[in-house]
Scaffold this active site. Structure first.
Site, short mmCIF file in Angstrom:
data_model
loop_
_atom_site.label_atom_id
_atom_site.label_comp_id
_atom_site.label_asym_id
_atom_site.label_seq_id
_atom_site.Cartn_x
_atom_site.Cartn_y
_atom_site.Cartn_z
N ASP A 214 -2.94 4.96 -1.09
CA ASP A 214 -1.58 4.99 -0.61
C ASP A 214 -0.83 6.45 -0.89
O ASP A 214 0.31 6.23 -1.48
CB ASP A 214 -0.96 3.66 -1.09
CG ASP A 214 0.51 3.47 -0.59
OD1 ASP A 214 0.74 3.73 0.81
OD2 ASP A 214 1.47 2.90 -1.03
N ASP A 231 0.52 5.69 -9.08
CA ASP A 231 0.25 4.44 -8.56
C ASP A 231 -1.03 4.19 -7.92
O ASP A 231 -0.97 4.43 -6.54
CB ASP A 231 1.73 4.09 -7.63
CG ASP A 231 1.68 2.71 -7.29
OD1 ASP A 231 0.81 1.96 -7.72
OD2 ASP A 231 2.59 2.33 -6.32
#
Length: 335
Positions: A214, A231
């Site tokens: 992502d 992340d």
């Protein structure tokens, strides 16, 4: 909304108690950061720099999957790849408080990439190439492996039936695709699925690789002249181009952007150009899955506040237009 949700017990006192259970002493400053799938806060620490506390959404990933995420980050950090790894306390990075998993990490201050900055695109390509090379010999054992057609089918089925991806609970009627739009949606999904299946049959890598999963601009931070990846919540076994295509923002002539990203990537690894035929596949999956994700998380008050526009007839018409554009723009990247 009065229904219980995953983070209903995460009040300030609980957040501070969790942080201080590590031995750190908070100055009671809590600043919520933009995160919907999990809950992330900047926490002030007495006589020290603030830390970032990430509380994992219950029942999304299991303990083994989260631990593999942490082990990957610590491995990348040790290898000199610029990532933000979790802090360890007595050799433990995955922490637990009130039956909720959380971790702490250093605060990183910087700027996100500029969408059309070619020099930065080259640097991003370098970083992703470095990431993939470092992880190339150790596929994930616990994380998911990408399966575009299954993901597309699951998300589209939820949107059509009104049953959530996470269990069999019925969605509220106002969140469902209007009946009069369902025939159009079914035809559009069928067209896109056939196109996706044809692309996958034409080329699919023999072996998937560990990827970020992502790597959009908000998960990159320019700090001290160097980009850092943030992340890793969606890290998975996937395809290299999954970590590259989100940085192509020009739809009419993406070649210049694409050239810079791939040139940077190939500083570390050769890029298989046949993967470019899969960009449209991942774009379709992302568009459909995003809508299904919003539906599935609607019981969480953070979603009703942040996405108040979701579920209207205008929203569904715009969603159908997005899907039609996926069809009309097919092949622009790979031509």
């Amino acid at each position: 909304m009065t229904a219980t949700h995953s983070f209903s017990s995460l009040i300030p006192d609980v957040i501070l108690d969790a942080v201080e259970s590590t031995g750190l002493w908070s100055d009671s400053r809590i600043y919520p950061l933009n995160s919907y799938e999990n809950r992330v806060y900047q926490i002030g620490i007495e006589e020290a720099s603030p830390v970032i506390a990430k509380f994992y959404r219950p029942e999304r990933w299991n303990e083994a999957q989260i631990r593999e995420e942490h082990q990957t980050l610590l491995k990348l950090k040790a290898a000199g790849v610029p990532v933000v790894a979790p802090l360890e306390f007595s050799d433990e990075s995955l922490l637990r408080h009130n039956d909720m998993y959380f971790c702490l990490s250093p605060r990183l201050v910087g700027q996100h990439p500029e969408a059309d900055n070619l020099d930065q695109l080259y640097q991003i390509g370098e970083l992703i190439g470095q990431l993939h090379k470092t992880l190339s010999t150790t596929p994930f054992k616990e994380r998911i492996s990408v399966s575009p057609l299954s993901q597309m089918d699951d998300a589209a089925n939820q949107i059509l039936t009104g049953r959530t991806l996470f269990g069999q609970s019925e969605l509220a009627e106002e969140l469902q695709l209007p009946e009069k739009l369902k025939p159009i949606y079914i035809r559009q999904i069928a067209t896109l699925r056939d196109m996706c299946e044809a692309s996958i049959k034409s080329y699919w890598p023999r072996q998937l690789r560990p990827i970020h999963g992502d790597s959009h601009r908000s998960n990159l931070m320019l700090h001290d002249g160097q980009f850092h990846l943030l992340d890793f919540d969606d890290c998975q076994n996937g395809v290299a181009v999954q970590d590259l295509w989100l940085h192509i923002t020009q739809t009419e002539n993406p070649r210049q952007q694409l050239s810079e990203i791939i040139e940077g990537y190939e500083t570390y690894l050769p890029f298989e150009t046949r993967e470019l035929d899969l960009v449209d596949v991942f774009k379709c999956v992302r568009v459909i899955s995003y809508t299904a994700w919003l539906q599935s998380r609607w019981h969480d008050p953070a979603f009703t506040k942040a996405f108040a526009w979701f579920g209207s007839e205008d929203y569904w018409i715009n969603h159908l237009n997005e899907l039609k554009n996926c069809e009309l723009e097919w092949g622009q990247i790979s031509r």
